[in-house]
Design a protein around this motif. Structure first.
Motif, PDB file in Angstrom:
ATOM      1  N   ASN A 183     -11.726   9.176  -1.254  1.00  0.00           N
ATOM      2  CA  ASN A 183     -11.125   7.845  -1.101  1.00  0.00           C
ATOM      3  C   ASN A 183      -9.887   7.713  -1.992  1.00  0.00           C
ATOM      4  O   ASN A 183      -9.668   6.686  -2.638  1.00  0.00           O
ATOM      5  N   ARG A 243      -8.317   1.101   0.572  1.00  0.00           N
ATOM      6  CA  ARG A 243      -9.084   1.985  -0.309  1.00  0.00           C
ATOM      7  C   ARG A 243      -9.941   1.183  -1.281  1.00  0.00           C
ATOM      8  O   ARG A 243     -11.090   1.544  -1.577  1.00  0.00           O
ATOM      9  N   THR A 244      -9.374   0.080  -1.777  1.00  0.00           N
ATOM     10  CA  THR A 244     -10.130  -0.760  -2.706  1.00  0.00           C
ATOM     11  C   THR A 244     -11.339  -1.380  -2.022  1.00  0.00           C
ATOM     12  O   THR A 244     -12.429  -1.447  -2.600  1.00  0.00           O
ATOM     13  N   GLY A 259     -18.270   6.676  -6.680  1.00  0.00           N
ATOM     14  CA  GLY A 259     -17.640   7.790  -5.989  1.00  0.00           C
ATOM     15  C   GLY A 259     -17.611   9.074  -6.807  1.00  0.00           C
ATOM     16  O   GLY A 259     -18.238   9.181  -7.862  1.00  0.00           O
ATOM     17  N   TYR A 305      -8.752   0.077 -10.927  1.00  0.00           N
ATOM     18  CA  TYR A 305      -8.774   0.910  -9.720  1.00  0.00           C
ATOM     19  C   TYR A 305      -7.513   0.683  -8.896  1.00  0.00           C
ATOM     20  O   TYR A 305      -6.904   1.649  -8.409  1.00  0.00           O
ATOM     21  N   ASN A 324     -10.884   7.517  -9.382  1.00  0.00           N
ATOM     22  CA  ASN A 324     -12.287   7.124  -9.550  1.00  0.00           C
ATOM     23  C   ASN A 324     -12.768   7.320 -10.981  1.00  0.00           C
ATOM     24  O   ASN A 324     -13.504   6.480 -11.519  1.00  0.00           O
ATOM     25  N   TRP A 377     -13.955   1.240  -1.667  1.00  0.00           N
ATOM     26  CA  TRP A 377     -14.556   1.496  -2.979  1.00  0.00           C
ATOM     27  C   TRP A 377     -15.555   0.405  -3.339  1.00  0.00           C
ATOM     28  O   TRP A 377     -16.663   0.689  -3.810  1.00  0.00           O
TER      29      TRP A 377
END
Length: 331
Positions: A57, A67-68, A85, A24, A298, A71
């Motif tokens: 995201n 963002r991580t 997501g 990711y 994602n 997530w």
């Protein structure tokens, strides 16, 4: 034995989580999903693009660590179907994985098991008949397959199947998609045979390429075992050659192959991804390739998660085989 397997499972589970998180972060750092909305006529306002990316995201204006964290937080607090997501098309990644995983697993399991069994058998046969014609034929065929890309083998089989269907005047072998358009209307044994028919060509490709690699490793290991002292001891005690080879030689030679099985599964997954594209299978491999093409962060993370879980279970299977073949591990 149980504690050993549980420890190994915990180790592999941690590696699965780490691999997914790093995937990711890497995808979020290098992908550029914003380009999906750029170049439109009339141009889409930047605020609208930011709003769409924020919902997914995937906004590159937001720091990757933030963002991580979002997530990871969603994985903990969101319902099951929403944990990974949405992909860039607006579909929940978990739902896509649920639909596609079965398609990929049919191909992976059949190809992996057949490739391993055929490859091990050919490797043992080649070692026992070293430098004879059969060994030479298997060796040259294996080297040709190993040096050939997987998708080339798939395309060649498609050409052969097309020629065969034309010669017979009927659609004997079907290879477009994982099932026919009338699959759901057929039901019962007819539907099952239809799915098997579509499975034949990609399974042959995966099994053949897997068997080529397995046979080379198994032959090399078996040659070392044939010169071992315990084989000569078994023969000296009155065991026949075949009995000594099967009961003692093959069992010892299979121990390192159980480990190789787990680590070669990653290559098998990659090969299956290209085959899914060639044969129009809507599986996880196709999903991953499209995720890269569309800069879908994602979806790629979900694909890596699926691949890691598959390798986790293949690694656990190799640990069980290792323990079954080597009594010292059980102690």
């Amino acid at each position: 034995m149980t504690k050993y397997l549980l420890r190994r499972f915990a180790n592999y589970a941690i590696l699965t989580v780490v691999a997914t998180v790093f995937a990711y972060i890497a995808a979020g750092s290098f992908f550029y999903p914003r380009r999906r909305w750029l170049g439109q006529n009339p141009p889409i306002p930047e605020a609208s693009i930011d709003a769409a990316l924020n919902e997914l995201n995937m906004n590159d204006k937001v720091p990757i660590l933030q963002r991580t964290w979002t997530w990871l937080s969603n994985i903990v607090v969101k319902p099951w179907s929403q944990k990974l997501g949405k992909d860039i098309s607006g579909q929940w990644v978990i739902d896509q994985m649920a639909m596609r995983a079965g398609v990929s697993l049919r191909l992976l399991i059949a190809g992996a098991l057949l490739g391993a069994l055929i490859g091990v058998a050919l490797g043992v046969w080649g070692a026992v008949r070293q430098y004879k014609l059969s060994d030479q034929v298997v060796s040259y065929a294996s080297y040709i397959l190993i040096s050939t890309p997987t998708f080339v083998g798939g395309l060649l089989l498609m050409v052969v199947a097309t020629k065969l269907n034309q010669a017979l005047g009927t659609q004997l072998i079907r290879f477009s998609g994982s099932y026919s358009p009338t699959y759901h209307a057929q039901g019962g044994m007819t539907a099952f045979l239809d799915s098997v028919n579509h499975l034949i060509l990609p399974t042959i490709v995966l099994a053949a390429f897997g068997a080529a690699s397995y046979s080379r490793y198994q032959r090399s290991i078996m040659l070392d075992v044939l010169g071992s002292d315990f084989i000569r001891t078994a023969r000296a005690k009155g065991a026949t050659r075949n009995h000594a080879l099967v009961k003692h030689g093959v069992r010892v030679a299979l121990i390192p192959m159980s480990t190789y099985f787990a680590y070669s599964f990653g290559t098998l997954v990659a090969g299956a991804a290209f085959l899914e594209m060639i044969f129009s299978w809507a599986g996880m491999g196709e999903y991953g390739i499209k995720a890269v093409q569309q800069s879908d962060v994602n979806a790629l993370a979900g694909n890596v998660c699926f691949t890691s879980i598959v390798i986790l279970f293949s690694s656990m299977l190799s640990e069980v085989l290792y323990a079954a073949l080597d009594p010292r591990v059980r102690v």
